[in-house]
Design a protein around this motif. Sequence first.
Motif, PDB file in Angstrom:
ATOM      1  N   GLN A   1     -25.819 -27.378 -21.918  1.00  0.00           N
ATOM      2  CA  GLN A   1     -24.880 -26.929 -20.909  1.00  0.00           C
ATOM      3  C   GLN A   1     -24.102 -28.139 -20.390  1.00  0.00           C
ATOM      4  O   GLN A   1     -24.685 -29.189 -20.116  1.00  0.00           O
TER       5      GLN A   1
ATOM      6  N   GLU B   1     -22.516 -28.755 -17.551  1.00  0.00           N
ATOM      7  CA  GLU B   1     -22.730 -29.169 -16.160  1.00  0.00           C
ATOM      8  C   GLU B   1     -24.112 -29.768 -15.935  1.00  0.00           C
ATOM      9  O   GLU B   1     -24.263 -30.742 -15.207  1.00  0.00           O
ATOM     10  N   THR B   2     -25.158 -29.177 -16.539  1.00  0.00           N
ATOM     11  CA  THR B   2     -26.535 -29.566 -16.225  1.00  0.00           C
ATOM     12  C   THR B   2     -27.217 -30.370 -17.319  1.00  0.00           C
ATOM     13  O   THR B   2     -28.272 -30.966 -17.084  1.00  0.00           O
TER      14      THR B   2
ATOM     15  N   SER C   1     -22.191 -20.650 -20.595  1.00  0.00           N
ATOM     16  CA  SER C   1     -21.585 -21.733 -19.828  1.00  0.00           C
ATOM     17  C   SER C   1     -20.862 -22.665 -20.807  1.00  0.00           C
ATOM     18  O   SER C   1     -21.081 -22.604 -22.022  1.00  0.00           O
TER      19      SER C   1
END
Length: 260
Positions: free
Chosen positions: A238, A240-241, A255
Amino acid sequence: MLNTIDLKEIISIAKEAGNAIMEIYNKDFTVAYKDDHSPLTIADTTSNEIICTALSKLYPEIPIMSEENQQIDYETRKKWEYYWCIDPIDGTKEFIKKNGEFTVNIALIYRNTPVLGVVYAPAIGELYMAKKGEGAFKLVFSGQSLVVSEEKLPISRNRDELVVVASKSHLTPETQDFINQLKTNDQRLTTISKGSSLKLCMVAEGIADIYPRLAPTMEWDTAAADAIVRESGKMTYQFETEAPIEYNKENLLNSWFVVK
């Protein structure tokens, strides 16, 4: 459950669907559009019918999620331990353009993780496959049946450049910005454009080092190729993470992610 799945049977199903797709591909066909304005052809529905019918016959206890089926509500889906995640044709736009860069995608998901995947590109005679704990492989066909090579992934490639693969139809400004930030003075960067789930497979194979997708995709777009990525020793993170992407979410939209 995974031990009871015969990968050769899944490959046969993908090839049967691919053969039917190619019969349509080599003729004139019409294009319809879904409510979300994405294209749909008779090849999508034909492939879907072949795959879902065969899987239901072989493994009636395993539920099926397919892009071309009516979606099942989350309250039912969240109880699934195993399920099939199908994209009968990934890269319908490439199919319509007749550039060969479309794939048949069949994945088996265990809870939220892909544990088996077959990605078949019938127009170019390439098939990628993986089963958790057994490695990832690429087959190259001559015609529709003769296997001319089989190699374990990743295939070692010596080069002094960073190769980035990007979407042929969906290169967003965010993705381009991400690619631009990868550029350094001491390493050459090359960008390859490719259609469908072949982009993930290129990272698994070692042709490309990284695939950023900072744009919408659905779970069935990535599931089969993601199984191949993971068995090749790579991962789909992902954006963002930096956690691995997950499947069978309440919202089936992926995502943003980066494969490397």
